[in-house]
Scaffold this active site. Structure first.
Site, PDB file in Angstrom:
ATOM      1  N   ARG A  29       0.853  -1.188   0.000  1.00  0.00           N
ATOM      2  CA  ARG A  29       0.000   0.000   0.000  1.00  0.00           C
ATOM      3  C   ARG A  29       0.888   1.237   0.000  1.00  0.00           C
ATOM      4  O   ARG A  29       2.019   1.206   0.491  1.00  0.00           O
ATOM      5  CB  ARG A  29      -0.896  -0.009   1.242  1.00  0.00           C
ATOM      6  CG  ARG A  29      -1.903   1.145   1.266  1.00  0.00           C
ATOM      7  CD  ARG A  29      -3.052   0.815   2.166  1.00  0.00           C
ATOM      8  NE  ARG A  29      -3.916   1.947   2.500  1.00  0.00           N
ATOM      9  CZ  ARG A  29      -4.875   2.414   1.709  1.00  0.00           C
ATOM     10  NH1 ARG A  29      -5.067   1.895   0.512  1.00  0.00           N
ATOM     11  NH2 ARG A  29      -5.655   3.414   2.111  1.00  0.00           N
ATOM     12  N   THR A  77     -11.309   1.082  -6.702  1.00  0.00           N
ATOM     13  CA  THR A  77     -10.506  -0.062  -6.297  1.00  0.00           C
ATOM     14  C   THR A  77     -10.838  -1.226  -7.218  1.00  0.00           C
ATOM     15  O   THR A  77     -11.860  -1.213  -7.892  1.00  0.00           O
ATOM     16  CB  THR A  77     -10.819  -0.402  -4.820  1.00  0.00           C
ATOM     17  OG1 THR A  77     -10.503   0.720  -4.023  1.00  0.00           O
ATOM     18  CG2 THR A  77     -10.059  -1.602  -4.329  1.00  0.00           C
ATOM     19  N   SER A 103      -7.004   1.196   5.431  1.00  0.00           N
ATOM     20  CA  SER A 103      -7.657   0.775   4.192  1.00  0.00           C
ATOM     21  C   SER A 103      -8.736  -0.253   4.463  1.00  0.00           C
ATOM     22  O   SER A 103      -8.629  -1.041   5.393  1.00  0.00           O
ATOM     23  CB  SER A 103      -6.603   0.150   3.273  1.00  0.00           C
ATOM     24  OG  SER A 103      -7.233  -0.485   2.188  1.00  0.00           O
ATOM     25  N   SER A 104      -9.780  -0.255   3.649  1.00  0.00           N
ATOM     26  CA  SER A 104     -10.816  -1.285   3.783  1.00  0.00           C
ATOM     27  C   SER A 104     -10.467  -2.549   3.013  1.00  0.00           C
ATOM     28  O   SER A 104     -11.168  -3.550   3.124  1.00  0.00           O
ATOM     29  CB  SER A 104     -12.158  -0.802   3.235  1.00  0.00           C
ATOM     30  OG  SER A 104     -12.373   0.516   3.530  1.00  0.00           O
TER      31      SER A 104
END
Ligand SMILES: *[C@@H]1O[C@H](CO)[C@@H](O)[C@H](O)[C@H]1NC(C)=O
Ligand SMILES: *[C@@H]1O[C@H](CO)[C@@H](O)[C@H](O)[C@H]1NC(C)=O
Ligand SMILES: *[C@@H]1O[C@H](CO)[C@@H](O)[C@H](O)[C@H]1NC(C)=O
Ligand SMILES: *[C@@H]1O[C@H](CO)[C@@H](O)[C@H](O)[C@H]1NC(C)=O
Ligand SMILES: *[C@@H]1O[C@H](CO)[C@@H](O)[C@H](O)[C@H]1NC(C)=O
Ligand SMILES: *[C@@H]1O[C@H](CO)[C@@H](O)[C@H](O)[C@H]1NC(C)=O
Ligand SMILES: *[C@@H]1O[C@H](CO)[C@@H](O)[C@H](O)[C@H]1NC(C)=O
Ligand SMILES: *[C@@H]1O[C@H](CO)[C@@H](O)[C@H](O)[C@H]1NC(C)=O
Length: 560
Positions: A108, A379, A442-443
């Site tokens: 990430r 995403t 983050s999800s």
């Protein structure tokens, strides 16, 4: 005479039996894994058919699941450039069948060293100050070095070809380019000439000539080309020019050089016959685990979705999602405590929470939730299983639709605006020092579930910001507990709960009744979000592989 006749009879009988046996065998040998989304050996579920096929071809060429995933990711950056790209970041969960081990690669984005003095004023506004250091290619490199079989270069070739020769504008991308609110914003950005003609109509054919050159250089020289080579220098020059125009700070070549992806252990919980593996922070795997750990206390089965129990089942799921939101604050911040994570994974905490789910709807405090901003959702997720049983679940993002809406003109790279994800956590990141070098929460929760006998496996993940975790939890329940096929599990309407306990059902006929029942029960029902959650999942059992790309994004899987 008599003897000859009975002998003849016997021969006829014998031939008949033989024929029947042959026919039966032929019937049984008929390939069983035929039909929509079914494959017998290997499959790729990306969010477009083009990229699923590119991944599948890599697997056919002898590539590993990681090879297939990287090729499909590179393709996705062209077909769904609003969702992800090499200017963003990714999280991989990888199952290595020969070792029987699951590994997480965290690539990430990270915050640069020099941020604006007060980075969180003007949250949500565009600008180069929101670009985080991209991790995407370092992630590919790490995954490929550990688990790749084909040469690095060959993973890039199909996408270089696609970028050079161009392809008809994908329908899903066109929807965004024609969107009433988005269109004027994109036309007013540096992305304009990539997607629109001079009169402001979306192009019929998309091409990425500059990006094709960049991909060629990285294919040849490796990802160092991006992090310290000529491509990196050109990229930073373009970003700095943008920053000067806006009088803000932005990332430097030093930031690129410092970036490293990390290899970490997954979190795990046990769900019946399965172990679920999911990434630790900055991802939201611990919350996903917590929600499923609570819900396993209800012993759900196919019966739970029958008419007599359906309302109660939805109520229980919604309550667990609220308790999940209530734990979000533990997951955000630079100092997530290991004991907080252990607590979220523990059966004791899940059970005591399970006991608090009754027939009532309670006020916000009951669940510990505090309202926090909805996360944006550009995403993309890809699930892969190869013929040796290796698997990859990878989620990649540039944050908002088209990220920062800044394209580096000399490299053709669209840049993320991932630093905006610190905005929803600004109380926990009080000053820049706390943010420097950190990864925003983050999800993304790319997960893999493996049965104890290792014969069955689910690879699942998705897009949709704050809706990712609730969507994945529902797919897992639909498949493992409610007994749906993977296709039906992903197709079925979903329910989400935001951090103000507003419950929104998708606008689909199969959940209309449940929605009415939940309204009667006293839940606050609100309109679904405009952009849906999008799941790509694969399930393999003793027989076939069922690989499913969400039709919500017009996706389609590929395999053999
Ligand atoms: C276009 O972008 C500029 C600078 O980014 C901004 O100042 C201006 O308001 C934008 N115009 C529209 C119509 O969005
Ligand atoms: C732009 O695209 C539209 C729709 O395809 C077309 O009608 C128009 O002629 C194009 N304009 C130019 C200048 O190419
Ligand atoms: C690869 O790196 C070398 C040495 O840094 C450089 O001379 C060359 O131009 C690079 N190749 C490409 C295709 O960019
Ligand atoms: C689950 O995670 C714990 C803690 O990291 C580890 O000790 C254990 O070996 C893992 N179990 C499995 C089955 O991977
Ligand atoms: C679920 O099943 C377990 C084990 O079979 C049992 O101990 C438990 O009481 C059941 N829970 C419910 C809510 O029925
Ligand atoms: C949750 O959704 C409701 C209804 O759309 C909205 O009013 C509320 O602001 C949302 N809460 C958060 C924290 O976004
Ligand atoms: C729900 O879907 C129906 C049929 O597709 C459509 O007519 C309706 O406007 C939608 N409602 C909302 C709230 O989006
Ligand atoms: C529903 O929303 C209202 C207004 O935001 C709030 O006062 C109420 O507590 C909410 N009810 C539930 C059950 O969350």
């Amino acid at each position: 005479m008599k003897n000859r006749r009975s002998c003849c009879c016997f021969v006829v009988l014998f031939v008949a039996v033989l024929l029947t046996a042959v026919i039966l065998l032929l019937l049984l040998w008929k390939p069983r894994c035929k039909g929509r989304n079914l494959y017998s050996q290997a499959a790729v579920a990306a969010d477009s058919v083009e990229c699923s096929e590119i991944g599948r071809n890599i697997l056919l060429d002898g590539g590993s699941a990681v090879d297939g995933a990287i090729a499909a990711l590179l393709c996705t950056s062209l077909i769904n450039p609003q969702s992800m790209g090499i200017g963003g970041g990714a999280i991989f969960t990888i199952y290595d069948a020969s070792e029987g081990r699951v590994t997480v690669i965290n690539a990430r984005e990270k915050a640069p060293q020099m941020l604006e003095p007060d980075p969180f004023t003007g949250c949500q506004k565009p600008g180069p100050q929101w670009i985080a250091v991209p991790g995407e290619l370092r992630g590919y490199e790490e995954a490929h070095q550990k688990f790749g079989k084909l040469p690095w270069k060959s993973l890039f070739e199909p996408s270089i070809k696609l970028a050079e020769s161009g392809f008809p504008l994908p329908k899903y991308l066109k929807k965004f380019l024609e969107h009433q609110i988005l269109k004027p914003q994109i036309i007013n950005s540096s992305l304009c000439s990539l997607f629109y003609n001079i009169t402001g109509s979306p192009l019929d054919i998309v091409k990425y000539p500059q990006l094709a050159k960049t991909l060629k250089a990285i294919a040849k020289n490796g990802s160092d080309e991006f992090y310290s080579g000529k491509i990196g220098q050109d990229l930073i020059k373009d970003i700095q020019e943008e920053a000067d125009k806006n009088s803000v700070r932005a990332l430097t070549l030093e930031d690129l050089k410092l970036y490293k992806a990390s290899v970490v252990e997954p979190l795990n919980i046990s769900l019946g016959d399965y172990m679920m593996y999911t990434p630790p922070q900055p991802s939201r795997g611990a919350i996903l685990s917590f929600i499923l750990n609570i819900l396993k206390g209800f012993n759900f089965s196919a019966k739970s979705m029958e008419e007599s129990q359906r309302s109660q089942t939805y109520h229980r799921i919604i309550e667990a999602l609220k308790f999940g939101n209530g734990q979000l604050s533990r997951m955000i911040g630079s100092k997530v405590q290991p004991r907080d994570i252990s607590k979220l994974l523990s059966d004791q905490f899940a059970e005591s929470t399970w006991q608090r789910i009754d027939d009532q709807v309670h006020p916000l405090q009951y669940y510990n939730t505090e309202p926090r901003a909805r996360e944006k959702y550009a995403t993309s997720h890809i699930s892969v299983i190869d013929r040796n049983g290796n698997a990859v679940s990878v989620t990649s993002s540039i944050n908002y639709l088209f990220g920062s809406r800044i394209i580096s003109k000399s490299t053709g790279i669209i840049l993320n605006n991932q630093l905006a994800d610190f905005c929803s956590a600004d109380r926990i990141f009080p000053d820049i020092k706390a943010v420097t070098g950190q990864q925003p929460p983050s999800s993304m929760s790319p997960s893999i579930l493996i049965s104890r006998d290792k014969k069955s496996m689910m690879v699942v993940g998705g897009a949709g910001g704050s809706m990712i975790v609730s969507a994945i939890a529902q797919i897992i329940m639909n498949k493992l507990w409610f007994g749906l096929s993977m296709t039906d599990a992903i197709e079925k309407g979903r329910v989400h709960v935001n951090s103000s306990n507003s419950v929104n059902f998708e606008n689909r006929s199969d959940v209309k009744e449940a929605m009415t029942a939940m309204k009667q029960k006293g839940h606050n029902i609100t309109e679904p979000s405009l952009v849906p959650s999008v799941i790509q999942g694969i399930f393999r059992d003793h027989g076939c592989i069922e690989a499913v790309s969400d039709t919500r994004k017009a996706g389609k899987s590929a395999g053999y």
